[in-house]
Design a protein around this motif. Structure first.
Motif, PDB file in Angstrom:
ATOM      1  N   LYS A  49       0.834  -1.196   0.000  1.00  0.00           N
ATOM      2  CA  LYS A  49       0.000   0.000   0.000  1.00  0.00           C
ATOM      3  C   LYS A  49       0.875   1.255   0.000  1.00  0.00           C
ATOM      4  O   LYS A  49       1.982   1.253   0.503  1.00  0.00           O
ATOM      5  N   THR A  50       0.301   2.322  -0.530  1.00  0.00           N
ATOM      6  CA  THR A  50       1.018   3.597  -0.535  1.00  0.00           C
ATOM      7  C   THR A  50       0.556   4.521   0.578  1.00  0.00           C
ATOM      8  O   THR A  50       1.287   5.418   0.986  1.00  0.00           O
ATOM      9  N   ASN A  51      -0.662   4.340   1.050  1.00  0.00           N
ATOM     10  CA  ASN A  51      -1.189   5.159   2.135  1.00  0.00           C
ATOM     11  C   ASN A  51      -1.713   4.251   3.239  1.00  0.00           C
ATOM     12  O   ASN A  51      -2.278   3.180   2.958  1.00  0.00           O
ATOM     13  N   HIS A  52      -1.555   4.682   4.484  1.00  0.00           N
ATOM     14  CA  HIS A  52      -1.938   3.856   5.619  1.00  0.00           C
ATOM     15  C   HIS A  52      -2.728   4.674   6.629  1.00  0.00           C
ATOM     16  O   HIS A  52      -2.656   5.903   6.659  1.00  0.00           O
ATOM     17  N   THR A  53      -3.465   3.948   7.470  1.00  0.00           N
ATOM     18  CA  THR A  53      -4.302   4.588   8.481  1.00  0.00           C
ATOM     19  C   THR A  53      -3.717   4.366   9.865  1.00  0.00           C
ATOM     20  O   THR A  53      -2.828   3.540  10.071  1.00  0.00           O
ATOM     21  N   GLU A  54      -4.257   5.112  10.811  1.00  0.00           N
ATOM     22  CA  GLU A  54      -3.813   4.983  12.195  1.00  0.00           C
ATOM     23  C   GLU A  54      -4.130   3.578  12.727  1.00  0.00           C
ATOM     24  O   GLU A  54      -3.351   2.986  13.463  1.00  0.00           O
ATOM     25  N   GLN A  55      -5.296   3.052  12.329  1.00  0.00           N
ATOM     26  CA  GLN A  55      -5.687   1.725  12.796  1.00  0.00           C
ATOM     27  C   GLN A  55      -4.709   0.647  12.309  1.00  0.00           C
ATOM     28  O   GLN A  55      -4.384  -0.290  13.045  1.00  0.00           O
ATOM     29  N   GLU A  56      -4.215   0.797  11.066  1.00  0.00           N
ATOM     30  CA  GLU A  56      -3.243  -0.165  10.549  1.00  0.00           C
ATOM     31  C   GLU A  56      -1.935  -0.077  11.327  1.00  0.00           C
ATOM     32  O   GLU A  56      -1.287  -1.097  11.588  1.00  0.00           O
ATOM     33  N   LEU A  57      -1.541   1.135  11.712  1.00  0.00           N
ATOM     34  CA  LEU A  57      -0.333   1.311  12.523  1.00  0.00           C
ATOM     35  C   LEU A  57      -0.487   0.637  13.879  1.00  0.00           C
ATOM     36  O   LEU A  57       0.411  -0.055  14.354  1.00  0.00           O
ATOM     37  N   ILE A  58      -1.654   0.829  14.500  1.00  0.00           N
ATOM     38  CA  ILE A  58      -1.908   0.206  15.811  1.00  0.00           C
ATOM     39  C   ILE A  58      -1.895  -1.311  15.691  1.00  0.00           C
ATOM     40  O   ILE A  58      -1.307  -2.026  16.515  1.00  0.00           O
ATOM     41  N   GLU A  59      -2.530  -1.827  14.627  1.00  0.00           N
ATOM     42  CA  GLU A  59      -2.585  -3.280  14.449  1.00  0.00           C
ATOM     43  C   GLU A  59      -1.188  -3.856  14.208  1.00  0.00           C
ATOM     44  O   GLU A  59      -0.831  -4.912  14.741  1.00  0.00           O
ATOM     45  N   LEU A  60      -0.367  -3.151  13.393  1.00  0.00           N
ATOM     46  CA  LEU A  60       1.008  -3.607  13.146  1.00  0.00           C
ATOM     47  C   LEU A  60       1.801  -3.640  14.449  1.00  0.00           C
ATOM     48  O   LEU A  60       2.537  -4.589  14.718  1.00  0.00           O
ATOM     49  N   ASN A  61       1.661  -2.608  15.257  1.00  0.00           N
ATOM     50  CA  ASN A  61       2.388  -2.542  16.526  1.00  0.00           C
ATOM     51  C   ASN A  61       1.986  -3.696  17.455  1.00  0.00           C
ATOM     52  O   ASN A  61       2.828  -4.321  18.102  1.00  0.00           O
ATOM     53  N   LYS A  62       0.686  -3.999  17.500  1.00  0.00           N
ATOM     54  CA  LYS A  62       0.214  -5.103  18.338  1.00  0.00           C
ATOM     55  C   LYS A  62       0.798  -6.441  17.874  1.00  0.00           C
ATOM     56  O   LYS A  62       1.235  -7.261  18.681  1.00  0.00           O
ATOM     57  N   LYS A  63       0.789  -6.651  16.549  1.00  0.00           N
ATOM     58  CA  LYS A  63       1.280  -7.921  16.021  1.00  0.00           C
ATOM     59  C   LYS A  63       2.778  -8.091  16.286  1.00  0.00           C
ATOM     60  O   LYS A  63       3.243  -9.177  16.641  1.00  0.00           O
TER      61      LYS A  63
END
Length: 401
Positions: free
Chosen positions: A378-392
């Motif tokens: 992806k070229t653009n990301h959301t805050e929720q995707e950042l939170i999910e990546l951090n959790k994983k």
């Protein structure tokens, strides 16, 4: 100077003289590092190939010492040319990929020979390269041309070879020019394409891709494999060749005077001897003149505070894409440093090894890697995707911590 000091100096001088004689007279070890540089005469250099390249070029061979983006801006493309890249891996950024694609669409040829490739231009060709990670440098492979008239130039590479092949190609625009055959674990032949041509644009432009850069090294050109390399290059149109000397593993990089000194054997030993003599001088001289050393408090480590400030700055500006890219880079570096795994290919084999070495389940490893691949696409990301990546990542690395 008393007698004891003279004896100590004589002994030190004798030791230094012995070290110099031993270093000068010892035979040099053969350098087997990947180079592919036109200037290197080591086994995996391309000195021989470069000096024979005019045979395939219409005129003088041009040399690129800069990135593709910088070099092609100054090149006259009114006459078609062939741009030749040979290295163990070839990686191009977004601007470089666009430049390569535009260059090919103008009717030029881009020749790439490497074990694996990265870049948007190569992704747009709809090809996938798969590396054979087992039996590196040991598994012999038979390289064949598809043209019946070229069968006499097929070669069996027995050593100094890493085998790669194309596992997926665009059959509408791609022509298979050659294949590689190896034995599987049950001693059955496995044959895959490893030499292809992809037509680009409407002016006769093309990408020619090849997955055996070892064939062009000094070692194989002197081992009766020169006919194979020459046949591969014969697919280049008879036009002026541009030799890339920038995207090389053995590219000469001198960024400081000290680096130049350490890369030269004579200067390196002169530097070491000078440092050793200086240390001895300080030790013996300091016994008489050394003063009381004042206590100096250790400098505070502001790295964490600086990192936290930069992270908060990105977060406040909503630059989630930048944060995600850096978290992915740091995680892959964590994997390389702690588990000694190659992160260039995030495939099923990588996932299985990561799960074993990190003491996580295969399902957790697959979920995390699939999510990384998804985010990287992806070229653009959301805050929720950042939170999910951090959790994983935190869940996955808890075993290590």
């Amino acid at each position: 100077m008393d007698k004891r000091s003279k004896i100590a100096l004589y002994v030190i001088g004798a030791v230094i003289l012995f070290m110099i004689i031993a270093e000068v007279t010892k035979p040099k070890a053969l350098n087997w590092r990947d180079s592919y540089s036109a200037a290197d005469k080591i086994p995996l250099g391309c000195y021989i190939l470069f000096n024979e390249l005019e045979t395939f070029s219409d005129g003088e061979v041009l040399i690129s010492e800069r990135s593709v983006y910088e070099y092609l801006k100054d090149v006259d493309t009114t006459a078609s040319k062939s741009l030749v890249f040979i290295n163990n891996y070839l990686s191009f950024g977004s601007e470089e990929s666009k430049t390569l694609m535009d260059f090919a669409k103008k009717g030029n040829t881009v020749f790439l020979s490497g074990n694996y490739f990265y870049g948007n231009a190569l992704d747009s060709l709809n090809i996938v390269v798969e590396r054979q990670y087992s039996n590196l440098y040991k598994k012999e492979s038979n390289h064949k041309f598809t043209s019946p008239s070229l069968q006499k130039n097929n070669r069996l590479f027995k050593d100094v070879i890493e085998n790669s092949h194309f596992s997926s190609i665009d059959t509408l625009n791609t022509t298979i020019l050659g294949t590689v055959t190896t034995k599987d674990e049950d001693n059955y032949d496995e044959t895959y394409p490893n030499f292809i041509k992809v037509d680009v644009g409407e002016k006769g432009g093309q990408f020619i891709l090849h997955t055996n850069p070892f064939a062009f090294t000094n070692y194989h050109l002197m081992a009766d494999n020169e006919d194979y390399a020459a046949t591969v290059l014969s697919y280049l149109p008879k036009q002026q060749i541009i030799w890339d000397n920038n995207y090389k593993s053995g590219r000469k990089v001198v960024t400081s005077p000290l680096r130049y000194i350490l890369n030269n054997t004579a200067l390196k030993w002169a530097f070491y001897i000078s440092m050793f003599s200086l240390i001895l001088f300080v030790i013996f001289r300091g016994k008489r003149t050394q003063r009381i050393t004042p206590v100096i408090n250790k400098l505070e480590n502001a790295t964490v505070d600086f990192t936290r400030t930069i992270g908060e700055l990105y977060y406040q500006h909503g630059d989630f894409t930048n944060i995600i890219e850096k978290k992915i880079q740091y995680f892959l570096e964590f994997v390389r440093r702690n588990y000694y795994l190659d992160t260039n290919q995030l495939n099923q084999n990588f996932i299985e090894k990561l799960a074993v070495k990190s003491s996580n389940t295969k399902e957790d490893a697959k979920a995390l890697i699939d999510y990384l691949v998804f985010l990287k696409s992806k070229t653009n990301h959301t805050e929720q995707e950042l939170i999910e990546l951090n959790k994983k990542i935190e869940h996955f690395t808890k075993q290590k911590l």
